[in-house]
Write an enzyme that holds these catalytic residues in place. Sequence first.
Site, PDB file in Angstrom:
ATOM      1  N   SER D 137       0.819  -1.221   0.000  1.00 11.16           N
ATOM      2  CA  SER D 137       0.000   0.000   0.000  1.00 11.16           C
ATOM      3  C   SER D 137       0.851   1.269   0.000  1.00 11.16           C
ATOM      4  O   SER D 137       1.953   1.287   0.549  1.00 11.16           O
ATOM      5  CB  SER D 137      -0.895   0.036   1.230  1.00 11.16           C
ATOM      6  OG  SER D 137      -1.854  -0.978   1.179  1.00 11.16           O
ATOM      7  N   GLU D 254      -2.466 -14.705   1.091  1.00  8.66           N
ATOM      8  CA  GLU D 254      -3.040 -13.891   2.159  1.00  8.66           C
ATOM      9  C   GLU D 254      -4.519 -14.228   2.365  1.00  8.66           C
ATOM     10  O   GLU D 254      -5.012 -14.281   3.495  1.00  8.66           O
ATOM     11  CB  GLU D 254      -2.903 -12.404   1.796  1.00  8.66           C
ATOM     12  CG  GLU D 254      -3.504 -11.481   2.847  1.00  8.66           C
ATOM     13  CD  GLU D 254      -3.232 -10.019   2.550  1.00  8.66           C
ATOM     14  OE1 GLU D 254      -3.008  -9.671   1.380  1.00  8.66           O
ATOM     15  OE2 GLU D 254      -3.225  -9.231   3.518  1.00  8.66           O
ATOM     16  N   GLU D 394     -15.279  -3.944   0.527  1.00  7.99           N
ATOM     17  CA  GLU D 394     -15.834  -3.568  -0.774  1.00  7.99           C
ATOM     18  C   GLU D 394     -15.059  -4.264  -1.906  1.00  7.99           C
ATOM     19  O   GLU D 394     -15.658  -4.789  -2.858  1.00  7.99           O
ATOM     20  CB  GLU D 394     -15.778  -2.046  -0.946  1.00  7.99           C
ATOM     21  CG  GLU D 394     -16.714  -1.267  -0.014  1.00  7.99           C
ATOM     22  CD  GLU D 394     -16.194  -1.093   1.419  1.00  7.99           C
ATOM     23  OE1 GLU D 394     -15.047  -1.496   1.705  1.00  7.99           O
ATOM     24  OE2 GLU D 394     -16.957  -0.572   2.269  1.00  7.99           O
TER      25      GLU D 394
END
Lengths: 375, 375, 411, 411
Positions: D137, D254, D394
């Site tokens: 990220s 993951e 989401e």
Amino acid sequence: MAQPKNYGFGEEAAMLKESARKFFADNFSTEKLHSMVAQDPNPERMSECLWDQALWQEMVALGWTSLAVPEEAGGLGMPLAAVAGLVEELGRAAFPSPLLGTLNATYVLAACDAGEAALAAIAEGATATLAITNAAGSWDIRDTGVSAAGGKLSGTASFVQDARKSDYLLVSAASGDGLGLYWVAADAPGVTLHPDAIVDLTRDQAHVTFDNAAAEQVGADGAAALERALPAVWTLLAADICGAAEWQLQTTVEYVNARQQFDHSLGFFQAVKHPLVNVMCAIDESKSLTYNAACAYDTEPEEAARCAHMAKASAAETAAFASGRSVQCHGGIGFTWECFVHLYFKRQKHSQLLFGDAAWHRAKLADILIGPVAA
Amino acid sequence: MAQPKNYGFGEEAAMLKESARKFFADNFSTEKLHSMVAQDPNPERMSECLWDQALWQEMVALGWTSLAVPEEAGGLGMPLAAVAGLVEELGRAAFPSPLLGTLNATYVLAACDAGEAALAAIAEGATATLAITNAAGSWDIRDTGVSAAGGKLSGTASFVQDARKSDYLLVSAASGDGLGLYWVAADAPGVTLHPDAIVDLTRDQAHVTFDNAAAEQVGADGAAALERALPAVWTLLAADICGAAEWQLQTTVEYVNARQQFDHSLGFFQAVKHPLVNVMCAIDESKSLTYNAACAYDTEPEEAARCAHMAKASAAETAAFASGRSVQCHGGIGFTWECFVHLYFKRQKHSQLLFGDAAWHRAKLADILIGPVAA
Amino acid sequence: MSESARKDSPEQAEFRQYCQDWLKDNTPGEPPVRLPQSPLEIMTEPQLAYLQAWQKAAYDAGLVGCDYPVEVGGGGREDCQRVANEEMIRARTPFMPNVIGLGMAAPTVFYHGQEELKQRLLPRLFSGEDIWCQGFSEPGAGSDLASVQTFAEKKGDKWVINGHKVWTSLAHFAEWMILLLRTDKSHKYDGLSYFVVPIRSALGNGVTVRPLIKITGETGFNEVLFDNLEVDDSYRLDELGKGWQVAMTTLAHERGAGEKVTPRSGGLKSAATHATTTGNLIELARGAQRNGKPATDDPLIRDRIMQLVIREEGLGQNQRRARVPALQDHPARIMLQNKLLSSEIAQDTASLAVEVAGASASLYLGDDNAPAGGQWPMAYMNSYGMTIAAGTSEVQRNILGERVLGLAKSK
Amino acid sequence: MSESARKDSPEQAEFRQYCQDWLKDNTPGEPPVRLPQSPLEIMTEPQLAYLQAWQKAAYDAGLVGCDYPVEVGGGGREDCQRVANEEMIRARTPFMPNVIGLGMAAPTVFYHGQEELKQRLLPRLFSGEDIWCQGFSEPGAGSDLASVQTFAEKKGDKWVINGHKVWTSLAHFAEWMILLLRTDKSHKYDGLSYFVVPIRSALGNGVTVRPLIKITGETGFNEVLFDNLEVDDSYRLDELGKGWQVAMTTLAHERGAGEKVTPRSGGLKSAATHATTTGNLIELARGAQRNGKPATDDPLIRDRIMQLVIREEGLGQNQRRARVPALQDHPARIMLQNKLLSSEIAQDTASLAVEVAGASASLYLGDDNAPAGGQWPMAYMNSYGMTIAAGTSEVQRNILGERVLGLAKSK
């Protein structure tokens, strides 16, 4: 008495609300709030009581603490609908102060048989808070942790809001004569404040022990006074929640409009857009019910409890929902201490549960609308 | 006894499930179902009982009605996990038949002290259904609308499923000795079927009056037998729901992939995509809990009720949710009689509430996991 | 003095008194036939006749179209329709059958039609003598309304229309249709035009109306096929290629956000039949059993009913707050929520009712033992019509997110 | 025989016995320090030291990396990690600190690294001596991971890295980072490459690690800044421009959908501190008061707890059903739901706990009267980390809708 169509929210009320909004916008940005209350992030930190006392004195000078005090006691005697407008702005600013507690005490005192002196003190700038909850956190009027005998209080009042910002405590205490209400200085002999270490950074909270503390009885029939006044307390808390939720909505909308992912602003995505619309609808429901409750309190006392239960039940759900979405829609940054949303998230979780959560208020509402459950 | 990791769902079970799916796919398209049961759309139509008896005879010939009958009574004695697999396919096809009722009766009879003859009849192809519910629709075992005296039944059993497709009724009736279970032919003297006019087009339902009707007592301790067997009944209904919900999901996915609006297929929009994902997750939860419940019934009877309450509670929610989304995501066409989704919508609403809705099962589950509420 | 009257202007106050007086003597008695749950579900001629007679009477008395100019058949009053509505609802009059005409066609024709057309069409619309229907949706154009394909080709000074409209409520009774169609295939939005077209007089002569059956088994809406229907250019509203803008007027009024107040009488609370309200839900629960006790004694049922009571009251209070300017955050914010919230509250109310009815919810209209005559399962199914038609809930949320919150258009 | 053992191969059965014997003697006792709720929240050196010692012991005993080849430091066994995990969880051992290393870095390096690199890095990864962190990220690249801007420029046979990574758990203890970066600015996906880079040895020399404070007030993750960090080309995994494909290996593992089973011990149920489970929620409710009675007597609380119990059990049974091929609808359908469901169940469990605690939920870690030491409000806040990090809920729903249901990509 029929309710006015406009909730009795007239020009004076509109001006008060507008001036409160301007006051906070000019003097108390969220940045200022954050730098004031969020200095120490340590989750094991001790209880703190951080607030802007200079600004508070300005608010007192503006007369905001005596708005609800009846005119005969030296106050302005404004309707609850107008006061709710002010408190909505207070919630929007998440301003740490004893205003809500003082207003709550005002409504209870006004419903008491001997509250005049205390009301006069409030009209002159004294602050106060309610101490009517026991250690189990029961919201039922008769559940107090304090007992009274011969004008002396003993026991513990828990979950006292903004206690360290308050000059006086309005205490419910049980005695052989039933439940009475008592007025006592927060620093009186035999009264000890024990600050709680709480999640909410915009309030302080304490439990207060009374060790044979002399206090003035202001309400002989405390249950009746609380029954009359608590709808105002619930309504104002709902108003605070509505203001804070509006901040959460607008701040989150701003963020998702600015933040780009996948070549679009986040607000483009229905998984973000639709929940925010739902937050808006929840806020509007709560706001409308809040002003309805305020108006009922002012003009149709027999409807006040019904309407206030609706307002606080709705607002409690709105608080939880708006808070969750404000963090989730901010994504990673919303999960950090540096992003301001956590201040409101924590305040709202506190408000959600204070003076009865949604289910508690709905149960009371059902007793009114359906009738109590047969034994 | 520990549960097998694979739910005891072995090769035989897999073959049965696969062959059932193929059987319905080959012989009973949704189009065929619709043209059979949806001829008369009039909402005030009288009760109908429309089903494919020829196909039913093939199913009987395949041995499906005797799968659950213990081997000693002439059946195949297959585990509930395998039977659940078959019923999942039955639900997916929404096939109108007395299969579920007959299986239900089988499990109850197998828990009775004198059910052998009735089980043998089922093993030979007789159909049956449970008549254990009173007019108030109570799902509690002891609430029957029928009383027994001297081997004769009187009163009314309500909400009897697929009554007109059943040769026999398995009736719970109260007498001075407690609750007994009785086996009686649906056309026996003193037994009258009163068809209900119901929403669900894929089942028939009736209330049955007994007028001093002679019946054979098959279970002396009816409460114990029902307590043992109802977890199987709940599990099979959950399996039926899962199959039907999977049909709803796949049919809706197909539609939203095909349907174009705003230059995209509907499935592109997160307001459609995410709810359908939630439907999928709900179905998977219900399916997993269903096979867990079946396995518990087969191998750990003391856990059967706990697991079956979970399965039916979950499936009831899934039925409601999948049904709602199937119509909403189909848009206008989904709101018409000509679109097949209404068949499953109606079947699922029926299944959702049958033999206890989600809240009822959760209340029972809480009694097990938390303990009953102190009086 | 009633609360509504508190803020009346002198004209409104006088008119209110007039309405009250008239209604005292003229509110119709019990209907001779079972009425449908809403005007959109009128199925039979006797239903229509009863409701048409009521609308005509109300119009003749001046309670319908009050705020429109006298020249187009209106009452020439100012902000008085609201007053008439309040009084008709208070008097529990029946609803008016020409809902699409009053709520959508009238303001659209009024703001976009030529003077002559208005004068010709609006009086019979207000009186209910001409029933109107709406031709917007098509098999391929639902939420994406601008993709309509019904096409009008210019031949001389006539237009020749071909196409296929669906979900047209009341088309089987309608004289007129408001029609969104395409006059140019090369532009999506700018290729749209807007007409009013005769339906009844053209049946079998360019127009076919076929009933569609709803999920409930009821009829009530239709598909309408155009096969070379010829119409005059004077039936066009506004300019060629401005159909989308005209449609926005229609939709704004449909959503309650338009300039003209729709004449309304009756409404849910006075419907002769069963209404989807929490009041009726509580009645159902009092009569239903749960665990051997009235369902109203079940804490979970109580809680869930209260959730709906609160939403219902919130929606009502929204309407009240929408008229207090100092308590607004955005001019259209509350009104644009109406359709979304009211349809979802109705859906959830009916859904809970079905749960409360429990096993008995399986029983439908034809069953003597069905609670409330089986109308709760029907209401639940019909509720999907509300969350789908006139902009699905998904589209409503887009509109709110984009217009009110200013979020980027999802398309 | 335990249920898990029922289907063991001979090798697995023998290994299971070995694990049980070893764990009997070697399961660590009470920790000398309060442990965090998960390995990602390790804050102090003593916490780390205790957990590292345990991981090293488990690795030395052969319970970590069992299914990797011996040459890279693994156990050379077949499908045995699952067995070791089951036994470690049964024995309630502490969790292992090198979660990112074991769960994400190891399989990625294994499938995409050069042989020499694997042999050098994996043994110390398995043993926990080298802690790993993940550099995916960035401030501008959250859900839209492929928009990362951290850039590596080729200078001779070195790469010079500049950029800014965020939410890097464990970076303050990490020796190594798996790093997704850009080597070509002209292609979004094909411009990405994947490296392993040294963190600890480069601190102050091209790498800066700064703690980020969480909403709870805890530290635990960091931002990592690269300022002309030079790394060798041998640290690159797979080909240049294949970074996105390599990252998919990381993300699949993951999400629990990768080929290699992640070594796991402890887990929620053995955490030394408070875990977000319905069991603990019920305990809380037994001690909390509602209307003068234990909250466990409140029918609404009971119902809501049961809703969560059912979801929790459903998630567990999903894992079981995922291993029964005949009960699958789609190969990845169940496993891809794990992260979404477990994070939302934890969030809803903590949220309900906060409601059950009522007024007392205001009390935080520093308060002596706080129920469960104030860990429920902390767990509730931390739950948003779970629904945001590693693909927001989401994004998870997009993945499920697109990969499993085959719906059109939302982007």
